[in-house]
Design a protein around this motif. Sequence first.
Motif, short mmCIF file in Angstrom:
data_model
loop_
_atom_site.label_atom_id
_atom_site.label_comp_id
_atom_site.label_asym_id
_atom_site.label_seq_id
_atom_site.Cartn_x
_atom_site.Cartn_y
_atom_site.Cartn_z
N ASP A 31 132.95 -71.31 100.91
CA ASP A 31 131.62 -72.04 101.33
C ASP A 31 130.66 -71.60 100.96
N GLU A 32 130.31 -71.03 99.99
CA GLU A 32 129.02 -70.53 99.37
C GLU A 32 128.77 -71.21 98.05
N VAL A 33 127.44 -71.67 97.81
CA VAL A 33 127.20 -72.23 96.75
C VAL A 33 126.40 -71.32 95.72
N THR A 34 127.16 -71.31 94.68
CA THR A 34 126.52 -70.65 93.45
C THR A 34 125.90 -71.34 92.29
N LEU A 35 124.72 -70.98 91.97
CA LEU A 35 124.02 -72.03 90.84
C LEU A 35 123.69 -71.01 89.58
N VAL A 36 123.83 -71.57 88.55
CA VAL A 36 123.32 -70.79 87.16
C VAL A 36 122.69 -71.71 86.38
N VAL A 37 121.46 -70.90 85.97
CA VAL A 37 120.38 -71.69 85.19
C VAL A 37 120.16 -70.96 84.11
N ASP A 38 119.56 -71.62 83.01
CA ASP A 38 119.14 -70.76 81.74
C ASP A 38 117.80 -70.07 82.17
N ALA A 39 117.54 -68.66 81.25
CA ALA A 39 116.48 -68.15 81.42
C ALA A 39 115.09 -69.01 81.32
N ALA A 40 115.17 -69.97 80.23
CA ALA A 40 114.08 -70.58 79.91
C ALA A 40 113.62 -71.68 81.40
N GLU A 77 132.53 -62.02 76.77
CA GLU A 77 131.79 -63.06 75.86
C GLU A 77 130.51 -63.39 76.44
N GLY A 78 129.45 -63.45 75.91
CA GLY A 78 128.19 -63.91 76.52
C GLY A 78 127.22 -62.65 76.72
N ALA A 79 126.05 -62.90 77.53
CA ALA A 79 125.02 -62.20 77.79
C ALA A 79 125.75 -61.02 78.68
N ARG A 80 124.78 -59.85 78.69
CA ARG A 80 125.38 -58.62 79.28
C ARG A 80 124.74 -58.55 80.78
N TYR A 81 123.42 -59.04 80.76
CA TYR A 81 122.49 -58.81 82.06
C TYR A 81 122.36 -60.07 82.86
N CYS A 82 122.40 -59.85 84.08
CA CYS A 82 122.26 -61.10 84.76
C CYS A 82 121.47 -60.82 86.07
N VAL A 83 120.63 -61.58 86.40
CA VAL A 83 119.70 -61.55 87.63
C VAL A 83 120.38 -62.34 88.73
N VAL A 84 120.72 -61.83 89.75
CA VAL A 84 121.31 -62.72 90.95
C VAL A 84 120.18 -62.60 92.23
N SER A 85 120.10 -63.84 92.57
CA SER A 85 119.09 -63.92 93.75
C SER A 85 119.69 -64.65 94.76
N HIS A 86 119.51 -64.31 96.17
CA HIS A 86 119.99 -64.94 97.41
C HIS A 86 118.94 -65.67 98.08
N LEU A 87 118.88 -67.12 98.16
CA LEU A 87 117.73 -67.55 98.75
C LEU A 87 118.17 -68.29 100.20
N VAL A 98 121.79 -67.80 93.16
CA VAL A 98 121.18 -68.07 91.93
C VAL A 98 121.39 -67.02 90.80
N LYS A 99 122.00 -67.58 89.94
CA LYS A 99 122.11 -66.63 88.65
C LYS A 99 121.81 -66.96 87.45
N VAL A 100 120.85 -65.94 86.83
CA VAL A 100 120.26 -66.32 85.58
C VAL A 100 120.72 -65.16 84.62
N PHE A 101 121.30 -65.36 83.52
CA PHE A 101 121.66 -64.42 82.31
C PHE A 101 120.54 -64.18 81.27
N CYS A 102 120.30 -62.82 81.08
CA CYS A 102 118.96 -62.65 80.24
C CYS A 102 119.53 -62.76 78.73
N ALA A 103 118.58 -63.68 77.95
CA ALA A 103 119.06 -64.22 76.63
C ALA A 103 119.30 -63.12 75.55
N ASP A 104 118.58 -61.81 75.86
CA ASP A 104 118.86 -60.89 74.73
C ASP A 104 119.12 -59.57 75.67
N ASP A 105 120.57 -58.89 75.05
CA ASP A 105 120.83 -57.79 75.51
C ASP A 105 120.16 -56.54 75.48
N ASP A 106 119.42 -56.64 74.07
CA ASP A 106 118.64 -55.28 73.61
C ASP A 106 117.51 -55.30 74.48
#
Length: 202
Positions: A31-40, A77-87, A98-106
């Motif tokens: 019963d929870e909505v999770t959204l993923v968007v690109d960093a851009a 596989e894929g990006a290492r770091y993610c920012v997760v927000s709750h609205l 809301v989840k957004v993965f950082c494009a650059d691991d370094d």
Amino acid sequence: MTAVAIRPEKLKDNIAAALGAMVRQITVALDEVTLVVDAADYLESMRVLRDAEGCRFEQLIDLCGVDYSAYADAVREGARYCVVSHLLSVSLNQRVRVKVFCADDDFPVVASVSDLWNSANWYEREAFDLFGIVFDGHNDLRRILTDYGFIGHPFRKDFPLSGHVEMRYDAELRRVVYEPVSIEPREITPRIIREDKYGGLH
């Protein structure tokens, strides 16, 4: 009077309609909505979530970083770091993650949302301090939990478990001093206490 919460599937549809092509993935689980968007698209999508009819998420109630490099003991596989927000929308009685993965691991970078929600200020500073995620546009991005001279980001999975330096306040010098660690490093294995060891609990 509190608004009646809509079904998660309906909220998912409302968010998808408001964001359009900015949605990378949107799911409903438990019963929870999770959204993923690109960093851009992160900053603009968060602005839409705050302002659009059917969304109106007036409050950011949490924001944190995640290091997926050793997540669930699986090779990822894929990006290492993610920012997760709750609205939270108080007016519409609904929530979204809301989840957004950082494009650059370094050099992980995402846009700051502190201009959209004041509450993001310290949350973003914490994610920067602990994970090294840089929030572009933040007006005061500096450490918030560790010491000013601290090196590294302690919530990263590759951060060493034991350090080499300890700090203390020296009353005679009237300042903080750094010294080599005085305690021998050791591995502590927790002792497991089972009920049957004592013949059960009474």
